[in-house]
Write a protein that holds these residues in place. Sequence first.
Motif: not given
Length: 365
Positions: A76-104
């Motif tokens: 949940x904490x990791x998803x929150x951090x990704x989502x917080x950045x997701x809203x403010x950016x026009x594209x997902x970053x490499x760091x965000x993608x890495x976090x999502x892969x690790x979480x999954x």
Amino acid sequence: MIFVQTNQLKPGMIVGQSVMNDVAVVPLLLADQKLTIRNIRRLRELNVPGVYIKTKYSEDIIAQGFVDPILKHKITSDLKNVCRNFVSKSAITSSMANTLIEVSSSLMDHILSKDEYVLNMVEIKTFDNYTYSHCINVASLATLIGIQLGYSRVSLQELTSAGLMHDFGKLDVPIGIINKPSSLTTEEFSIVKRHPTYAINKLKTSMKISLTVLDGIASHHEKYDGSGYPNGLVGANIPLCGRILAVADVYDALTTARSYRPAWQTKDTLDFMASNSGTHFDPDILNAFFKTISVYPVGTMVKLTDDSIALVIKNTPGCMLDPVIRILSSKKLSNGTEFDLAKVENLHIVKSIDADSEIPMEIFD
């Protein structure tokens, strides 16, 4: 432990399992805590469906959530951090993608480490963190379906990832529409229907997110008969990942309390989904899903054909409608007596004990 719905809780009952709050590390309630009026009022405010309660008839029943609370809090904490950045950016970053892969990966490994791939307890969900809990639950359910279908680890991780990200597009939908307690206007619903596209537009920029994951997210609101959105795809034209997510998404949504309705019971939800086999849902996917869900989860109370109230203590694969039960209150049978309903004639479950049912309070003495 016995699962007791929130509006049936009474001060003085002893909590059998801690109730976690996904927003904070500190639980809402601790195991062995005695309920107070204030506790119960707080549970109602959060639309928590119920609590596991200790009784003399259920000391051997241990309630274990499907996803470990510590892991769920971290995800949940990791998803929150990704989502917080997701809203403010026009594209997902490499760091965000890495976090999502690790979480999954961590969630998939956790599910694969279990002794049985069946949801056999009532999942206690708090209302204040629906978005993140829903994503984790859908990812877990989709992974279970994939296991039933014999998916490889690579394919399972894609399912888990798609489940975690399936509703990311809603982050770009106005919060007033998402949380609106009344029916949406035609214009508001047209905005909501764009959320799969919103997600894909940002996620497709990453080379680390596979086409299977993107297709699943894009199509999780398609319906088998072609009446879904955004493209009105029919049957096998809907990506398989999307057909799996559709089943997981609807199940978790219906069994979670929202501001505008209470949570549905498992049996009612499964009956509804079965009635929509071949229209909303792919029949083969739905059948695989039914093998992962206990119709009457362990720890729930049920009413029998002779009006006895019983506790479900074990589910047997292939006999999900006729579990092993323990009598709690009966005019004909001795309290504490156990029956395997699959082996008993003329004694069956009529219904789960719902929020409006009268329950014998003496079982909590």
